[in-house]
Design a protein around this motif. Structure first.
Motif, PDB file in Angstrom:
ATOM      1  N   SER A 157       0.815  -1.214   0.000  1.00 33.99           N
ATOM      2  CA  SER A 157       0.000   0.000   0.000  1.00 33.99           C
ATOM      3  C   SER A 157       0.847   1.262   0.000  1.00 33.99           C
ATOM      4  CB  SER A 157      -0.929  -0.002   1.226  1.00 33.99           C
ATOM      5  OG  SER A 157      -0.198  -0.168   2.423  1.00 33.99           O
ATOM      6  N   GLY A 158       2.142   1.084  -0.297  1.00 32.25           N
ATOM      7  CA  GLY A 158       3.068   2.219  -0.358  1.00 32.25           C
ATOM      8  C   GLY A 158       4.157   2.078   0.664  1.00 32.25           C
ATOM      9  N   MET A 159       5.233   1.368   0.317  1.00 40.24           N
ATOM     10  CA  MET A 159       6.302   1.109   1.280  1.00 40.24           C
ATOM     11  C   MET A 159       7.085   2.382   1.569  1.00 40.24           C
ATOM     12  SD  MET A 159       6.070  -2.042   2.179  1.00 40.24           S
ATOM     13  CE  MET A 159       7.656  -2.509   2.871  1.00 40.24           C
ATOM     14  N   GLU A 160       7.332   2.615   2.846  1.00 37.46           N
ATOM     15  CA  GLU A 160       8.120   3.757   3.292  1.00 37.46           C
ATOM     16  C   GLU A 160       9.022   3.333   4.439  1.00 37.46           C
ATOM     17  OE1 GLU A 160       5.476   6.840   4.485  1.00 37.46           O
ATOM     18  OE2 GLU A 160       4.962   7.457   2.440  1.00 37.46           O
ATOM     19  N   THR A 161      10.099   4.075   4.615  1.00 36.52           N
ATOM     20  CA  THR A 161      10.959   3.850   5.769  1.00 36.52           C
ATOM     21  C   THR A 161      10.292   4.437   7.010  1.00 36.52           C
ATOM     22  OG1 THR A 161      12.143   5.929   5.436  1.00 36.52           O
ATOM     23  CG2 THR A 161      13.036   3.965   4.330  1.00 36.52           C
ATOM     24  N   ALA A 162      10.868   4.175   8.157  1.00 40.68           N
ATOM     25  CA  ALA A 162      10.299   4.682   9.403  1.00 40.68           C
ATOM     26  C   ALA A 162      10.238   6.202   9.437  1.00 40.68           C
ATOM     27  CB  ALA A 162      11.108   4.160  10.587  1.00 40.68           C
ATOM     28  N   ASP A 163      11.133   6.845   8.676  1.00 39.29           N
ATOM     29  CA  ASP A 163      11.097   8.319   8.642  1.00 39.29           C
ATOM     30  C   ASP A 163      10.387   8.853   7.396  1.00 39.29           C
ATOM     31  OD1 ASP A 163      13.009   7.623   6.809  1.00 39.29           O
ATOM     32  OD2 ASP A 163      14.618   8.849   7.651  1.00 39.29           O
ATOM     33  N   GLY A 164       9.628   7.981   6.713  1.00 42.43           N
ATOM     34  CA  GLY A 164       8.741   8.451   5.654  1.00 42.43           C
ATOM     35  C   GLY A 164       9.299   8.518   4.255  1.00 42.43           C
ATOM     36  N   LYS A 165      10.437   7.914   3.983  1.00 42.38           N
ATOM     37  CA  LYS A 165      10.991   7.907   2.632  1.00 42.38           C
ATOM     38  C   LYS A 165      10.420   6.733   1.844  1.00 42.38           C
ATOM     39  CE  LYS A 165      15.345  10.000   4.153  1.00 42.38           C
ATOM     40  NZ  LYS A 165      16.798   9.776   4.340  1.00 42.38           N
ATOM     41  N   ALA A 166       9.789   7.058   0.713  1.00 39.92           N
ATOM     42  CA  ALA A 166       9.145   6.027  -0.100  1.00 39.92           C
ATOM     43  C   ALA A 166      10.179   5.185  -0.831  1.00 39.92           C
ATOM     44  CB  ALA A 166       8.194   6.676  -1.097  1.00 39.92           C
ATOM     45  N   PHE A 167       9.867   3.904  -1.009  1.00 39.59           N
ATOM     46  CA  PHE A 167      10.716   3.027  -1.810  1.00 39.59           C
ATOM     47  C   PHE A 167       9.865   1.913  -2.401  1.00 39.59           C
ATOM     48  CE2 PHE A 167      10.760   1.067   2.378  1.00 39.59           C
ATOM     49  CZ  PHE A 167      10.755  -0.302   2.125  1.00 39.59           C
ATOM     50  N   GLY A 168      10.416   1.190  -3.336  1.00 44.20           N
ATOM     51  CA  GLY A 168       9.710   0.068  -3.934  1.00 44.20           C
ATOM     52  C   GLY A 168       8.972   0.441  -5.206  1.00 44.20           C
ATOM     53  N   THR A 169       8.292  -0.555  -5.778  1.00 43.62           N
ATOM     54  CA  THR A 169       7.623  -0.390  -7.078  1.00 43.62           C
ATOM     55  C   THR A 169       6.138  -0.724  -6.993  1.00 43.62           C
ATOM     56  OG1 THR A 169       8.121  -2.668  -7.743  1.00 43.62           O
ATOM     57  CG2 THR A 169       9.758  -0.973  -8.301  1.00 43.62           C
ATOM     58  N   GLY A 170       5.558  -0.595  -5.823  1.00 48.25           N
ATOM     59  CA  GLY A 170       4.147  -0.929  -5.669  1.00 48.25           C
ATOM     60  C   GLY A 170       3.255  -0.102  -6.561  1.00 48.25           C
ATOM     61  N   ALA A 171       2.171  -0.722  -7.046  1.00 48.36           N
ATOM     62  CA  ALA A 171       1.225  -0.019  -7.914  1.00 48.36           C
ATOM     63  C   ALA A 171       0.593   1.150  -7.167  1.00 48.36           C
ATOM     64  CB  ALA A 171       0.147  -0.987  -8.388  1.00 48.36           C
ATOM     65  N   ALA A 172       0.514   2.297  -7.860  1.00 47.09           N
ATOM     66  CA  ALA A 172      -0.058   3.489  -7.230  1.00 47.09           C
ATOM     67  C   ALA A 172      -1.499   3.254  -6.801  1.00 47.09           C
ATOM     68  CB  ALA A 172       0.023   4.672  -8.194  1.00 47.09           C
ATOM     69  N   ALA A 173      -2.216   2.418  -7.545  1.00 41.81           N
ATOM     70  CA  ALA A 173      -3.629   2.164  -7.230  1.00 41.81           C
ATOM     71  C   ALA A 173      -3.810   1.575  -5.838  1.00 41.81           C
ATOM     72  CB  ALA A 173      -4.224   1.228  -8.278  1.00 41.81           C
ATOM     73  N   LEU A 174      -2.806   0.829  -5.350  1.00 37.47           N
ATOM     74  CA  LEU A 174      -2.935   0.173  -4.052  1.00 37.47           C
ATOM     75  C   LEU A 174      -2.752   1.124  -2.882  1.00 37.47           C
ATOM     76  CD1 LEU A 174      -1.160  -3.233  -4.765  1.00 37.47           C
ATOM     77  CD2 LEU A 174      -3.616  -2.775  -4.532  1.00 37.47           C
ATOM     78  N   LYS A 175      -2.364   2.364  -3.155  1.00 38.36           N
ATOM     79  CA  LYS A 175      -2.340   3.368  -2.093  1.00 38.36           C
ATOM     80  C   LYS A 175      -3.754   3.824  -1.749  1.00 38.36           C
ATOM     81  CE  LYS A 175       2.255   5.143  -3.305  1.00 38.36           C
ATOM     82  NZ  LYS A 175       3.045   6.327  -3.722  1.00 38.36           N
ATOM     83  N   ASP A 176      -4.697   3.492  -2.623  1.00 39.59           N
ATOM     84  CA  ASP A 176      -6.105   3.843  -2.454  1.00 39.59           C
ATOM     85  C   ASP A 176      -6.789   2.763  -1.623  1.00 39.59           C
ATOM     86  OD1 ASP A 176      -8.804   4.382  -2.697  1.00 39.59           O
ATOM     87  OD2 ASP A 176      -8.722   4.818  -4.840  1.00 39.59           O
ATOM     88  N   VAL A 177      -7.246   3.117  -0.439  1.00 41.81           N
ATOM     89  CA  VAL A 177      -7.853   2.139   0.461  1.00 41.81           C
ATOM     90  C   VAL A 177      -9.101   1.518  -0.148  1.00 41.81           C
ATOM     91  CG1 VAL A 177      -9.265   3.815   1.734  1.00 41.81           C
ATOM     92  CG2 VAL A 177      -8.522   1.693   2.857  1.00 41.81           C
TER      93      VAL A 177
END
Length: 615
Positions: A302-322
């Motif tokens: 659903s949007g991988m991020e580090t503990a301090d909020g830095k995004a990483f990975g290749t997840g589909a943008a659509a999956l950020k939508d609940v």
């Protein structure tokens, strides 16, 4: 993350089949796939025939990153830690409640913030050195002060303010706030006199010459071949009745079943329902299906991020939508998956806390539970702006609703589940691209966030605190390569974190249960994963050779993968039994010879074509 099987590179299946056919060996009893009991790649490195008849041989395909209890979270190593290292406080065999470990007793201060433990008398490490409170303090201090040593269990010491060892028998944990879970549970205690001399303990693989406090000592590890343990005669509960454990690698579960039938191994777990049923009534074999402590889910990026909020990975943008994630849940029929894939050997899941822990698990009648309803899924996506195209696949703002599902190519359960998921999702307008790969590749991709969805799962402890903790924002990775933390699904919700802190300090169990279930409801609605089932743990063993396996919990529990070392501790050889086929290389020598002959023949035909094919 999950436990994963390491796949061994194998000889072409067609060549193996032809060679076995030539040797007259295909069609072994009870094998739907007619697989040999050991792949050739495995056989070449099998243990020696000198193994004692009292060595319990266990089939495995489990992934091992290391045997470092500070860093490993995979199932096979973490189960091994339960054999190797005692916790300060153990999980009782009967019901998983706190019981004596290294500590003989403990007490708390009136405000609940100070826990004082008294170490048992006369405890010794396997090298003869005394076990003292200094070992416990050293272990906890490393996790508190060195981030790289807090990867596996760091959240368990996050409430620790300080640890004191005023004398050899006394250990004091000063907490920042009172907490409900016993702070002495779950953390393997290591010997200070060994680990303090290691230059970089975070990178220490700990795979040979181990010094332990538990019932078994790790002697050697050969990747994709074997893991050898010997009994610790000085174990405080009493020496095991077997002389050792020997894990033998197989590249697929059918091969493990055949190995059990043929006597190449003595114990197999993780059976499919088909394999389990096929083994019922087999000569010399006893089957056991127990209520497991594990859940299986589809983990969603659903949007991988580090503990301090830095995004990483290749997840589909659509999956950020609940809404998309919730529509996925509406479109997946867990009841059918349980029935058709597991043949009903389990229970439909609601959350990441299994129903085997009923006081914590999310009840099936919770108001947040979404029923399987494809029509509702379509309405959810319609309302969210995802329009169906001429090809039947939805799109929004020019972006098609196409998702990747990573599937382990060697896991028939995952493969079969994917066969159901693909048409179900297509029915509601979602294109599912199933990407089969080996487990090592999947492990690497999921750590890096290079996925949309994959099959995941964890084994849960009797107290839910650890699993709740790895769903907090601070448990996410510290680096953009996905390392430096342990997160269940990359989940982060500050409201969940607030409840986590509150439940941990709530000493009234009734109030704490209400908080935990509210957290599970929150996670369910946010949908970072879709829990599918709580599978029964299906196991089988050579009862003509070994007896006395203990269950945890004692009522309809499991033998392997316990929250403790009870399963094999009392296992004993049957009088007069022998290990007749300790070395699969020798027992299948004829097959190997046939295989070599066949490969040579193929090479000859390729290198020397028929005369009518030449100029």
């Amino acid at each position: 993350m999950r436990n994963r099987s390491r796949t061994v590179r194998r000889v072409s299946a067609s060549l193996v089949a032809a060679a076995l056919l030539a040797a007259g060996s295909i069609g072994g009893a009870g094998s739907a796939s007619a697989a040999p009991s050991h792949d050739v790649a495995d056989s070449s490195a099998s243990p020696s025939t000198s193994a004692s008849p009292s060595v319990l041989r266990i089939a495995t395909s489990g992934f091992v990153d290391s045997f470092n209890p500070f860093t490993s979270i995979y199932l096979l190593p973490t189960n091994s830690f339960r054999y190797m290292y005692e916790n300060l406080v153990a999980y009782d065999q009967k019901d998983g409640s706190p019981t004596k470990g290294l500590a003989d007793s403990w007490k708390t201060s009136n405000d609940g913030k100070t826990w004082t433990f008294t170490i048992q008398d006369g405890l010794k490490w396997s090298d003869g050195q005394p076990i003292t409170s200094a070992d416990v303090k050293y272990t906890y201090d490393q996790m508190m002060k060195v981030p790289d040593l807090a990867v596996a269990n760091g959240n368990l010491v996050s409430n620790f303010d300080s640890v004191e060892a005023p004398d050899a028998k006394t250990l004091v944990i000063n907490l920042k706030a009172a907490q409900a879970p016993n702070p002495g549970m779950e953390i393997p205690i290591v010997p200070q006199h060994v680990w303090s001399k290691i230059k970089d303990p975070a990178k220490f693989t700990n795979e040979s010459n181990t010094v332990v406090s538990g019932p078994f000592q790790l002697v050697s590890y050969k990747a994709n071949q074997s893991i050898v343990f010997k009994a610790n005669p000085g174990y405080w509960r009493g020496a095991p009745k077997v002389s050792g454990l020997q894990y033998i690698y197989y590249t697929n579960s059918d091969a493990q079943v055949q190995a059990l039938r043929s006597g190449d191994v003595d114990f197999v777990t993780g059976l499919t329902s088909t394999q389990f049923n096929a083994l019922k009534g087999a000569t010399g074999v006893t089957t056991h299906s127990g209520v497991g402590r594990r859940y299986t889910s589809i983990s969603i990026n659903s949007g991988m991020e580090t503990a301090d909020g830095k995004a990483f990975g290749t997840g589909a943008a659509a999956l950020k939508d609940v809404k998309v994630r919730q529509a996925l849940r509406q479109a997946i029929d867990n009841k059918t998956l349980l029935s058709k894939v597991l043949n009903g050997q389990g229970t439909e899941a609601t959350s990441f806390i299994p129903s085997s822990f009923p006081k914590w698990s999310l009840p099936a009648n919770s108001p947040v539970i979404i029923k399987y309803d494809p029509a509702a899924a379509e309405k959810t996506l319609d309302a969210d702006g995802w329009k169906v195209g001429s090809d039947g696949i939805r799109a929004k703002n020019g972006q098609k609703l196409s998702l990747r599902l990573l599937v382990d190519s060697s896991d028939p359960t995952e493969q079969t589940s994917a066969d159901y998921l693909k048409p179900w999702l297509k029915k509601v307008g979602i294109d599912l691209k199933v990407q089969s790969s080996d487990s090592d590749t999947i492990s690497d991709k999921t750590v890096k966030g290079d996925y949309d969805m994959y099959f995941s799962g964890w084994s849960i402890n009797p107290d839910p605190d650890y699993q709740l903790g790895i769903n907090t924002c601070s448990s996410r990775p510290t680096r953009t390569d996905g390392t430096g933390g342990t997160t269940q699904d990359g989940y982060c919700n500050p409201a969940f974190d607030k409840l986590y802190a509150e439940q941990r300090t709530e000493l009234d169990e009734t109030k704490r249960r209400a908080m935990v279930q509210k957290m599970l409801e929150m996670n369910y609605t946010d949908t970072p994963q879709i829990a599918i089932w709580y599978a029964n743990s299906m196991e089988a063993y050579r009862s003509d050779r070994f007896t006395g396996f203990a269950l945890q919990p004692s009522n309809n529990g499991i033998i392997a993968n316990q929250a403790g070392a009870w399963g094999f501790l009392e296992a004993a050889p049957v009088a007069g039994s022998t290990n007749t086929s300790t070395n699969p290389l020798r027992s299948h020598a004829g097959l190997i010879v046939a295989l070599i002959a066949f490969v040579v023949l193929v090479w000859f035909l390729v290198r020397h074509p028929n005369s009518d094919e030449t100029e």
